[in-house]
Design an enzyme around this catalytic site. Structure first.
Site, mmCIF file in Angstrom:
data_model
loop_
_atom_site.group_PDB
_atom_site.id
_atom_site.type_symbol
_atom_site.label_atom_id
_atom_site.label_comp_id
_atom_site.label_asym_id
_atom_site.label_seq_id
_atom_site.Cartn_x
_atom_site.Cartn_y
_atom_site.Cartn_z
ATOM 1 N N HIS A 69 -38.348 -26.610 -16.389
ATOM 2 C CA HIS A 69 -39.639 -25.693 -16.066
ATOM 3 C C HIS A 69 -39.683 -24.935 -14.827
ATOM 4 O O HIS A 69 -40.565 -24.250 -14.326
ATOM 5 C CB HIS A 69 -41.001 -26.570 -16.362
ATOM 6 C CG HIS A 69 -40.817 -27.834 -15.800
ATOM 7 N ND1 HIS A 69 -40.809 -28.955 -16.626
ATOM 8 C CD2 HIS A 69 -41.100 -28.415 -14.623
ATOM 9 C CE1 HIS A 69 -40.608 -30.136 -15.856
ATOM 10 N NE2 HIS A 69 -40.690 -29.849 -14.739
ATOM 11 N N HIS A 125 -39.808 -25.508 -5.042
ATOM 12 C CA HIS A 125 -39.342 -24.852 -6.270
ATOM 13 C C HIS A 125 -40.233 -23.675 -6.440
ATOM 14 O O HIS A 125 -40.764 -23.310 -5.696
ATOM 15 C CB HIS A 125 -39.965 -25.602 -7.572
ATOM 16 C CG HIS A 125 -41.345 -26.058 -7.564
ATOM 17 N ND1 HIS A 125 -41.990 -27.174 -7.110
ATOM 18 C CD2 HIS A 125 -42.242 -25.290 -7.899
ATOM 19 C CE1 HIS A 125 -43.180 -27.016 -7.357
ATOM 20 N NE2 HIS A 125 -43.472 -25.858 -7.690
ATOM 21 N N HIS A 176 -41.757 -20.045 -9.333
ATOM 22 C CA HIS A 176 -42.385 -19.876 -10.451
ATOM 23 C C HIS A 176 -42.048 -18.136 -10.689
ATOM 24 O O HIS A 176 -42.107 -17.600 -9.690
ATOM 25 C CB HIS A 176 -43.899 -19.925 -10.563
ATOM 26 C CG HIS A 176 -44.321 -21.321 -10.162
ATOM 27 N ND1 HIS A 176 -44.547 -22.279 -11.253
ATOM 28 C CD2 HIS A 176 -44.324 -21.993 -8.977
ATOM 29 C CE1 HIS A 176 -44.757 -23.649 -10.957
ATOM 30 N NE2 HIS A 176 -44.726 -23.568 -9.643
ATOM 31 N N HIS A 224 -43.035 -22.585 -3.896
ATOM 32 C CA HIS A 224 -43.916 -23.643 -3.416
ATOM 33 C C HIS A 224 -42.865 -24.617 -2.870
ATOM 34 O O HIS A 224 -41.961 -25.353 -3.180
ATOM 35 C CB HIS A 224 -44.650 -24.397 -4.589
ATOM 36 C CG HIS A 224 -45.664 -23.563 -5.491
ATOM 37 N ND1 HIS A 224 -45.782 -23.724 -6.436
ATOM 38 C CD2 HIS A 224 -46.536 -22.497 -4.975
ATOM 39 C CE1 HIS A 224 -47.124 -22.829 -6.913
ATOM 40 N NE2 HIS A 224 -47.024 -22.099 -5.978
ATOM 41 N N THR A 228 -50.116 -27.559 -10.569
ATOM 42 C CA THR A 228 -50.350 -26.614 -11.465
ATOM 43 C C THR A 228 -49.355 -26.873 -12.741
ATOM 44 O O THR A 228 -48.944 -26.162 -13.589
ATOM 45 C CB THR A 228 -49.742 -25.170 -11.055
ATOM 46 O OG1 THR A 228 -48.284 -25.298 -10.581
ATOM 47 C CG2 THR A 228 -50.643 -24.623 -9.900
ATOM 48 N N THR A 229 -49.017 -28.204 -12.826
ATOM 49 C CA THR A 229 -48.351 -28.798 -14.032
ATOM 50 C C THR A 229 -49.314 -30.068 -14.541
ATOM 51 O O THR A 229 -49.650 -30.536 -13.643
ATOM 52 C CB THR A 229 -46.962 -28.984 -13.769
ATOM 53 O OG1 THR A 229 -46.736 -29.770 -12.772
ATOM 54 C CG2 THR A 229 -46.006 -27.665 -13.412
HETATM 55 ZN ZN LIG Z 1 -45.202 -24.873 -8.299
#
Ligand SMILES: [Zn+2]
Ligand SMILES: *[C@@H]1O[C@H](CO)[C@@H](O)[C@H](O)[C@H]1NC(C)=O
Ligand SMILES: *[C@@H]1O[C@H](CO)[C@@H](O)[C@H](O)[C@H]1NC(C)=O
Ligand SMILES: CC(=O)N[C@H]1CO[C@H](CO)[C@@H](O)[C@@H]1O
Length: 308
Positions: free
Chosen positions: A92, A123, A125, A148, A230-231
Site C-alpha cells: 500500500h 512513506h 501516497h 508523510h 489515513t489507513t
Molecule cells: Zn501516509
C-alpha cells in the site's frame, strides 16, 4: 482460506492488524484503496475509520485560523539518516525505515506539539495520473504525490504503543508539484525503487541522505490540526503538520513510483478519500513574524478545549 471471498478475507486479515501507519509493521495488512473497500474500513474490528476526527481533509486556506504558533523545532534533520536504511513495498506504499538501533536521532518538538516526538519512518501516497495522489487537498488543489514523515511521542517505547494514545503520533506532510527537472534529493530513495516493484520486496541500503536536503526550503509556514491515521484502523491520535509550499518532482520520477505493484495490480492511487472536518479547527502558522510566543507560553493552550 481458499474459498473466502474478498470481503471475508479483508475482514479476517484486518483483524490481525494492530493499527499502524502504512507498513510500520511487518505483518501484512490486506486493506484496499478501491472506492468500495474504503467505505468498509469503518466496519473493521477496532476501527475508528468512521470517527469524527479523521484524516485526510481539505484544507481551505481561507477557513484556517492564523495563530502565533512557535516554529517546528527539528533535531537531526541535517545529519545523514542512520544506516542501513530499509525500504519496503508493503503493497500500500513504499516506506523508508530507520534501523532499530536508531535511538531517536531524528526528533521534532515545538509548533503545537505537546512533547518531543521521534521519527519512525517515512512513506508516500501517489496517483496514477498527475492530477491526483496526495491525501490532503489544499485550497481545492490535489497534488500528484504526498510524503508523510511519521513520528511517535518519545515517552513511549515504540510506535505501536504510542498509536494507542491520544496525541501519540505526529506526522509531517509534504506535497509535491510537477516540474520539468528531476528533484535530485529524492534520488537516493528512487534509485532503490527498481528493487521494490513487487509487493513484499524490501531492500537495505547504506546510501543515506539528510532530511533537510529533501525538505530544504520553507518550513516556517504550515497548517496544523488533529486527525487520524489515513489507513485502518484510522486511530485518532495524530497531530498533523501540513506544509503547503510544494516540493518539486519530475514526470520521470513520478513514473518510477507508478512502476510499483501490489499482488494484484499497479500500486497507484493509494490515497484515502477526504474526511469531514466536523467541529475541528485548522490553525495556520504564517511565518516567523507571527510567532512572538515562546514554546512554553503556548503550553497552557495545548488542551483539548483549545483544539476543539
Ligand atoms: Zn501516509
Ligand atoms: C479566498 O477568499 C478570497 C476572497 O474572498 C477569494 O478570492 C479566494 O478565491 C479564496 N480562496 C480560496 C482558496 O477559496
Ligand atoms: C552496510 O555497511 C555495513 C558496515 O560497513 C556492512 O556490514 C553491511 O553489509 C552494509 N550493508 C549493505 C546493504 O551494503
Ligand atoms: C495477500 C492477499 O491475501 N491478498 C488478498 C487481499 O484481498 C484481496 C481482495 O480484496 C484478495 O484478492 C487478495 O488475494
Amino acid at each position: 482460506m481458499m474459498d473466502l471471498n474478498a470481503y471475508q478475507f479483508f475482514f479476517i486479515a484486518s483483524s490481525l492488524f494492530i493499527g499502524l501507519p502504512p507498513g510500520s509493521n511487518a505483518n501484512t495488512v490486506n486493506f484496499s484503496y478501491s472506492k468500495g473497500m474504503q467505505k468498509q474500513w469503518a466496519l473493521l474490528p477496532n476501527s475508528k475509520c468512521g470517527g469524527k476526527h479523521q484524516s485526510p481533509i481539505h484544507i481551505d486556506s481561507n477557513l484556517t485560523i492564523p495563530m502565533p504558533i512557535p516554529a517546528l523545532e527539528m533535531i537531526g534533520f541535517n545529519n545523514f539518516l542512520m544506516k542501513p536504511l530499509t525500504m519496503t513495498n508493503n503493497g500500500h506504499s513504499v516506506q523508508l525505515k530507520l534501523p532499530e538501533s536508531d535511538g531517536g536521532s531524528v526528533r521534532i518538538f515545538g509548533a503545537l506539539l505537546d512533547a518531543t516526538y521521534k521519527m519512525e519512518m517515512l512513506h508516500f501516497h501517489w496517483g496514477d495520473t498527475n492530477c491526483r495522489g496526495s491525501e490532503h487537498v489544499i485550497s481545492h488543489v490535489r497534488f500528484p504525490l504526498e510524503m508523510h514523515i511519521v513520528f511517535y511521542k518519545q515517552h513511549f517505547d515504540n510506535v505501536e504503543a504510542a498509536s494507542g494514545h491520544r496525541n501519540g503520533l505526529a506526522v509531517l506532510a509534504f506535497i509535491f508539484q510537477m516540474r520539468e527537472k528531476d528533484y535530485k534529493p529524492l534520488n537516493t530513495m528512487i534509485e532503490q525503487f527498481p528493487h521494490l516493484t513487487e509487493e513484499g520486496n524490501t531492500v537495505q541500503t547504506n546510501k543515506s541522505f539528510t532530511l533537510s536536503s529533501i525538505l530544504g526550503r520553507n518550513m516556517e509556514v504550515f497548517y496544523t490540526y488533529k486527525g487520524s491515521l489515513t489507513t485502518p484502523p484510522c486511530s485518532e491520535v495524530v497531530t498533523w503538520i501540513v506544509f503547503p509550499d510544494p516540493l518539486p518532482i519530475s514526470y520521470n520520477q513520478m513514473l518510477k513510483f507508478r512502476q510499483m505493484k501490489t499482488h494484484e495490480s499497479k500500486l497507484v492511487d493509494n490515497y484515502r478519500h477526504l474526511q469531514h472536518i466536523n467541529s475541528r479547527k485548522i490553525f495556520v502558522r504564517r511565518g516567523p513574524s507571527f510567532s512572538s510566543f515562546h514554546h512554553n507560553e503556548m503550553k497552557d493552550h495545548l488542551t483539548t478545549k483549545f483544539w476543539d
